[in-house]
Design a protein around this motif. Structure first.
Motif, PDB file in Angstrom:
ATOM      1  N   ALA A 150       0.814  -1.216   0.000  1.00 42.03           N
ATOM      2  CA  ALA A 150       0.000   0.000   0.000  1.00 42.03           C
ATOM      3  C   ALA A 150       0.849   1.268   0.000  1.00 42.03           C
ATOM      4  O   ALA A 150       0.311   2.370   0.035  1.00 42.03           O
ATOM      5  CB  ALA A 150      -0.926   0.002   1.214  1.00 42.03           C
ATOM      6  N   SER A 218      -7.106   4.469  -4.465  1.00 45.32           N
ATOM      7  CA  SER A 218      -7.353   3.116  -3.953  1.00 45.32           C
ATOM      8  C   SER A 218      -8.819   2.822  -4.143  1.00 45.32           C
ATOM      9  O   SER A 218      -9.661   3.698  -3.983  1.00 45.32           O
ATOM     10  CB  SER A 218      -7.063   3.035  -2.453  1.00 45.32           C
ATOM     11  OG  SER A 218      -5.699   2.916  -2.215  1.00 45.32           O
ATOM     12  N   ASP A 261      -0.093   7.443  -1.763  1.00 43.34           N
ATOM     13  CA  ASP A 261      -0.352   5.999  -1.811  1.00 43.34           C
ATOM     14  C   ASP A 261      -0.824   5.498  -0.445  1.00 43.34           C
ATOM     15  O   ASP A 261      -1.888   4.854  -0.325  1.00 43.34           O
ATOM     16  CB  ASP A 261       0.940   5.288  -2.246  1.00 43.34           C
ATOM     17  CG  ASP A 261       0.732   3.832  -2.577  1.00 43.34           C
ATOM     18  OD1 ASP A 261      -0.431   3.369  -2.577  1.00 43.34           O
ATOM     19  OD2 ASP A 261       1.734   3.132  -2.853  1.00 43.34           O
ATOM     20  N   ALA A 262      -0.051   5.818   0.602  1.00 36.28           N
ATOM     21  CA  ALA A 262      -0.400   5.344   1.947  1.00 36.28           C
ATOM     22  C   ALA A 262      -1.760   5.896   2.378  1.00 36.28           C
ATOM     23  O   ALA A 262      -2.595   5.169   2.930  1.00 36.28           O
ATOM     24  CB  ALA A 262       0.677   5.763   2.948  1.00 36.28           C
ATOM     25  N   SER A 264      -4.308   6.981   0.514  1.00 40.26           N
ATOM     26  CA  SER A 264      -5.488   6.512  -0.226  1.00 40.26           C
ATOM     27  C   SER A 264      -5.960   5.175   0.348  1.00 40.26           C
ATOM     28  O   SER A 264      -7.165   4.934   0.485  1.00 40.26           O
ATOM     29  CB  SER A 264      -5.216   6.424  -1.734  1.00 40.26           C
ATOM     30  OG  SER A 264      -4.194   5.512  -2.007  1.00 40.26           O
ATOM     31  N   THR A 265      -5.028   4.336   0.747  1.00 38.23           N
ATOM     32  CA  THR A 265      -5.398   3.067   1.380  1.00 38.23           C
ATOM     33  C   THR A 265      -6.001   3.333   2.765  1.00 38.23           C
ATOM     34  O   THR A 265      -7.046   2.761   3.118  1.00 38.23           O
ATOM     35  CB  THR A 265      -4.157   2.153   1.511  1.00 38.23           C
ATOM     36  OG1 THR A 265      -3.503   2.093   0.245  1.00 38.23           O
ATOM     37  CG2 THR A 265      -4.535   0.763   1.962  1.00 38.23           C
TER      38      THR A 265
HETATM   39 MG    MG Z   1      -1.950   2.739  -1.298  1.00 37.16          MG
END
Ligand code: MG
Ligand code: AMP
Length: 319
Positions: A150, A218, A261-262, A264-265
């Protein structure tokens, strides 16, 4: 300036580099350096390559502290930061649960409660102990395993752009399987045109014009296992031990792709209300959260999220 595009399958996805360079030789050389860097990171961060540094440490790193590479330490440190921030909604120790639900999806059998309990007993970011002084990692619980799925691609995209910039190429875009890191705008334009796609309904109306930032998306409903009529996402809620159920689409804009990225998860796990609260607490970060409830699609955007065709970020940061 000419436009060049290169693609390579890496980190379990397709990386795409678009860049503007004076000639093909310069473009190719810079792209090769960027791909090499991604390759190096894959050999460190991958959880599905049994020879990666991460996989090796998960076999060895219990009880005794193990010294790790700078890159791995950086990603682990950032991961724990997002775990703290989200009270554990983001948690790289979910791997034993990811594995269990993958098997359940393949065999079409609900996991055995004992196996589920055992897997849950191996999960908890508070048991990942980092020591910055000697750059070491220790996993406190037996059988703990880490999954950087993630966050790793986002970091790789940041690093790829850094290397392109080092080679003198500033007008570039890195697409890490849908997570985007954007450099300066293409020549003569205000930014890169980005469309957010809904895996179910296709392209969204309108587009964003972005430069010098990152956007990651995500989707809880994008990859899932189907069990007893339930759809369980590949994104897990560490507090329930199960895949999240809402089939939402979360896009996060941030100054860098690791953060996008982190988050959105994380926001996918938290859901629209808690997710938006978290976004408001972090500087320079915006989000668009789309959820589907009772057949209706509801979209929430944070105050600073750009409206279609308004460039973002508004001011170009001076180098
Ligand atoms: Mg992510
Ligand atoms: P992404 O596509 O960036 O949302 O990442 C999803 C991947 O992250 C999954 O395929 C898992 O490998 C991993 N993952 C699932 N749930 C979590 C979670 N709660 N925190 C961190 N990583 C997760």
């Amino acid at each position: 300036m000419n436009r060049y595009e290169y693609r390579r399958p890496q980190m379990g996805t397709l990386f795409r580099l678009i860049l503007y360079a004076p000639d093909e030789a310069a473009a190719r050389k810079a792209a090769e350096a960027a791909f090499q860097r991604i390759e190096t990171l894959e050999a460190i961060l991958s959880d599905y390559r049994s020879d990666s540094e991460l996989a090796r440490l998960c076999r060895l790193g219990h009880h005794q502290p193990q010294v790790v590479s700078r890159d791995l330490f950086h990603v682990l440190e950032r991961s724990l930061y997002f775990s703290e921030l989200s009270n554990g909604a983001f948690d790289i120790t979910v791997k034993p649960l990811v594995r269990l639900w993958q098997t359940a999806g393949k065999t079409h059998r609900w996991p055995d409660p004992v196996a589920l309990r055992r897997a849950r007993a191996k999960v908890g970011y508070r048991h990942v102990i980092l020591n910055p002084r000697i750059r070491s990692l220790r996993l406190e619980l037996s059988g703990m395993e880490l999954d950087l799925g993630a966050i790793g691609k986002g970091f790789a995209a940041d690093e790829a752009l850094r290397l392109l910039r080092q080679a003198g190429i500033r007008r570039a875009l890195i697409d890490a399987g849908g997570d985007l890191r954007l450099g300066d705008a293409p020549p003569g334009s205000r930014g890169w045109t980005v469309r957010i796609e809904d895996p179910k309904n296709g392209a969204q109306p309108g587009h964003l014009i972005l430069h010098d930032c990152a956007i990651a998306t995500s989707s809880g409903g994008y990859r899932f296992v189907e069990l007893g009529g339930l759809r369980l996402s590949h994104i897990l809620d560490p507090h329930t031990g199960r895949g999240i159920r809402q089939g939402g689409v979360v896009s996060v804009l941030a100054p860098d792709c690791l953060t996008a990225d982190a988050l959105s998860t994380t926001v996918s796990v938290l859901g629209p209300e808690k997710g938006m609260d978290l976004i408001h607490r972090i500087d320079g970060v915006e989000a668009r959260i789309q959820v589907r409830t009772n057949g209706k699609t509801l979209t929430t955007v944070s105050d600073g999220f750009p409206s279609p065709s308004q460039p973002w970020p508004i001011a170009t940061p001076e180098p």
